[in-house]
Design an enzyme around this catalytic site. Structure first.
Site, PDB file in Angstrom:
ATOM      1  N   GLY A  60     -31.883  42.276   9.281  1.00 21.59           N
ATOM      2  CA  GLY A  60     -30.830  42.390  10.180  1.00 21.59           C
ATOM      3  C   GLY A  60     -30.516  40.857  10.994  1.00 21.59           C
ATOM      4  N   GLN A  69     -42.073  38.612   1.769  1.00 23.29           N
ATOM      5  CA  GLN A  69     -40.914  38.588   0.457  1.00 23.29           C
ATOM      6  C   GLN A  69     -40.520  36.842   0.595  1.00 23.29           C
ATOM      7  OE1 GLN A  69     -38.041  41.501   1.548  1.00 23.29           O
ATOM      8  NE2 GLN A  69     -36.603  39.630   1.334  1.00 23.29           N
ATOM      9  N   HIS A  88     -23.297  44.298   6.084  1.00 25.18           N
ATOM     10  CA  HIS A  88     -24.479  45.062   6.175  1.00 25.18           C
ATOM     11  C   HIS A  88     -23.931  45.862   6.931  1.00 25.18           C
ATOM     12  CE1 HIS A  88     -26.902  41.360   7.631  1.00 25.18           C
ATOM     13  NE2 HIS A  88     -27.595  42.090   6.434  1.00 25.18           N
ATOM     14  N   SER A 113     -23.474  36.265   4.607  1.00 26.18           N
ATOM     15  CA  SER A 113     -25.042  36.255   5.034  1.00 26.18           C
ATOM     16  C   SER A 113     -25.294  35.903   6.601  1.00 26.18           C
ATOM     17  CB  SER A 113     -25.251  34.502   3.850  1.00 26.18           C
ATOM     18  OG  SER A 113     -26.468  34.667   4.418  1.00 26.18           O
ATOM     19  N   ASP A 116     -27.136  41.110  -3.066  1.00 22.15           N
ATOM     20  CA  ASP A 116     -28.088  40.696  -3.654  1.00 22.15           C
ATOM     21  C   ASP A 116     -27.968  41.626  -4.727  1.00 22.15           C
ATOM     22  OD1 ASP A 116     -29.508  39.239  -1.339  1.00 22.15           O
ATOM     23  OD2 ASP A 116     -28.398  40.714  -0.571  1.00 22.15           O
ATOM     24  N   GLN A 176     -31.420  41.893  -6.953  1.00 22.11           N
ATOM     25  CA  GLN A 176     -32.034  42.645  -6.028  1.00 22.11           C
ATOM     26  C   GLN A 176     -31.723  44.878  -6.013  1.00 22.11           C
ATOM     27  OE1 GLN A 176     -33.644  42.036  -1.743  1.00 22.11           O
ATOM     28  NE2 GLN A 176     -31.238  43.554  -1.430  1.00 22.11           N
TER      29      GLN A 176
HETATM   30  P1  AMP Z   1     -30.329  41.764   4.085  1.00 23.56           P
HETATM   31  O1  AMP Z   1     -30.627  41.132   5.405  1.00 23.56           O
HETATM   32  O2  AMP Z   1     -29.892  40.460   4.123  1.00 23.56           O
HETATM   33  O3  AMP Z   1     -32.193  42.242   3.824  1.00 23.56           O
HETATM   34  O4  AMP Z   1     -29.638  42.804   3.838  1.00 23.56           O
HETATM   35  C1  AMP Z   1     -29.753  43.424   3.757  1.00 23.56           C
HETATM   36  C2  AMP Z   1     -28.312  44.076   2.793  1.00 23.56           C
HETATM   37  O5  AMP Z   1     -27.477  44.163   3.189  1.00 23.56           O
HETATM   38  C3  AMP Z   1     -28.542  44.512   1.599  1.00 23.56           C
HETATM   39  O6  AMP Z   1     -28.514  45.620   0.615  1.00 23.56           O
HETATM   40  C4  AMP Z   1     -27.940  43.393   1.172  1.00 23.56           C
HETATM   41  O7  AMP Z   1     -27.916  43.181  -0.342  1.00 23.56           O
HETATM   42  C5  AMP Z   1     -26.429  43.599   2.466  1.00 23.56           C
HETATM   43  N1  AMP Z   1     -25.485  42.826   2.242  1.00 23.56           N
HETATM   44  C6  AMP Z   1     -26.465  41.509   2.138  1.00 23.56           C
HETATM   45  N2  AMP Z   1     -25.271  40.337   2.617  1.00 23.56           N
HETATM   46  C7  AMP Z   1     -23.757  41.644   1.982  1.00 23.56           C
HETATM   47  C8  AMP Z   1     -22.349  41.252   2.314  1.00 23.56           C
HETATM   48  N3  AMP Z   1     -22.087  39.726   2.224  1.00 23.56           N
HETATM   49  N4  AMP Z   1     -21.825  42.251   1.457  1.00 23.56           N
HETATM   50  C9  AMP Z   1     -22.886  43.252   0.887  1.00 23.56           C
HETATM   51  N5  AMP Z   1     -23.742  43.734   1.108  1.00 23.56           N
HETATM   52  C10 AMP Z   1     -24.639  42.685   1.859  1.00 23.56           C
END
Ligand code: AMP
Length: 279
Positions: free
Chosen positions: A31, A61, A37, A185, A150, A153
């Site tokens: 979120g 995590q 996202h 982020s 990530d 990940q």
């Molecule tokens: P998170 O909400 O941070 O757990 O991210 C959810 C998904 O969005 C994960 O697969 C992340 O790698 C991806 N994600 C987060 N930030 C970015 C970004 N700046 N560019 C591309 N994908 C992202």
């Protein structure tokens, strides 16, 4: 857009979708959504007929001294962004729904999980692999999209899918950046004005590293990493780790070559930021 909080209800709906032979695309998130996202959701849509997004800040995590409690949350805003993207279903479970009392099972992807972010954040990838496997079992997607932001990940999830013979295809998506180059982020919101400006050095250092390799033919990881370290520290960043590694094994390389990956985690103030690039 349907919003579902209960696993049983989600499984019931997914069964109906599967009966219609629709291809299910899935984007798991924590979120506080941003363009990064949303880019994953658009990619999921291209590869599927029915897009499921999940929002779940996964407590297992986070380490005991990490930011689980203060992780940013704004459900109403996320909901409206996902509606605009025409997401078909949003899964938004509670912690209790995902980890009821007596919960005991965890997934460990060995090797890849113990280096880089895994070394700094013990147990982090165990938590990630566990929640992603649970989400895959609940949503039963045909494809799932993960961001290269990530990078480690995404590799770990691919390894888990291979090792456990899961019926899901993992697609990775490029890093989406702010106009000044900082990787988007949810945690960027923690940065104060000065830290936010200084943090742009992360991407600048990554670009510099690629440039010296391609334009000056410099192949020494030590040379490149030392200079990057200096650039970042000069702007007040504290390096957690910085490495040039093989793109599959994540082992440090002796000589840099095209396709290797440069990954780093840096603190600006209390905020830990990660970023990476392909050489
Ligand atoms: P998170 O909400 O941070 O757990 O991210 C959810 C998904 O969005 C994960 O697969 C992340 O790698 C991806 N994600 C987060 N930030 C970015 C970004 N700046 N560019 C591309 N994908 C992202």
């Amino acid at each position: 857009m349907k919003i579902v909080k209960k696993i049983a209800e989600l499984k019931r709906l997914i069964k109906l979708v599967k009966n219609k032979k629709k291809i299910i695309g899935f984007v798991p998130t924590m979120g506080y959504l941003h363009e990064g996202h949303l880019s994953l959701i658009r990619i999921a849509r291209k590869h599927s007929d029915y897009v499921v997004c999940s929002i779940f800040v996964n407590p297992i995590q986070f380490g005991p001294n990490e930011d689980f409690n203060r992780y940013p949350r704004d459900f109403k805003r996320d909901e409206s962004l996902l509606k605009k993207e025409k997401v078909d279903l949003l899964f938004y479970p509670s912690v209790k729904e995902m980890y009821p009392e007596g919960y005991k099972t965890y997934v460990e992807v060995e090797g890849l999980s113990s280096v880089l972010c895994g070394k700094s954040r013990p147990g982090h990838f165990r938590g990630v692999a566990t929640v992603v496997l649970k989400l895959f079992n609940i949503v039963q997607p045909d494809i799932a999209v993960f961001g290269e932001k990530d990078y480690q990940q995404a590799l770990i999830i691919k390894q888990m899918v291979r090792d456990l013979n899961l019926n899901v295809k993992i697609i990775t998506a490029p890093i989406v950046r702010e106009s000044d180059g900082l990787a988007m982020s949810s945690r960027n919101t923690y940065l104060n004005t000065e830290e936010r400006v200084n943090a742009t050095i992360i991407n600048q250092a990554l670009i510099w590293a690629r440039d010296v390799f391609y334009k000056e033919n410099i192949k020494s990881p030590e040379y490149i990493l030392n200079r990057m370290r200096q650039m970042i520290e000069d702007k007040g960043g504290t390096i957690d780790y910085i490495a040039i590694v093989d793109k599959e094994t994540l082992e440090p390389v002796r000589f840099v070559k095209k396709g290797d990956r440069i990954l780093l985690a840096v603190y600006f103030g209390r905020t830990r930021l990660i970023d990476n690039t392909a050489v």
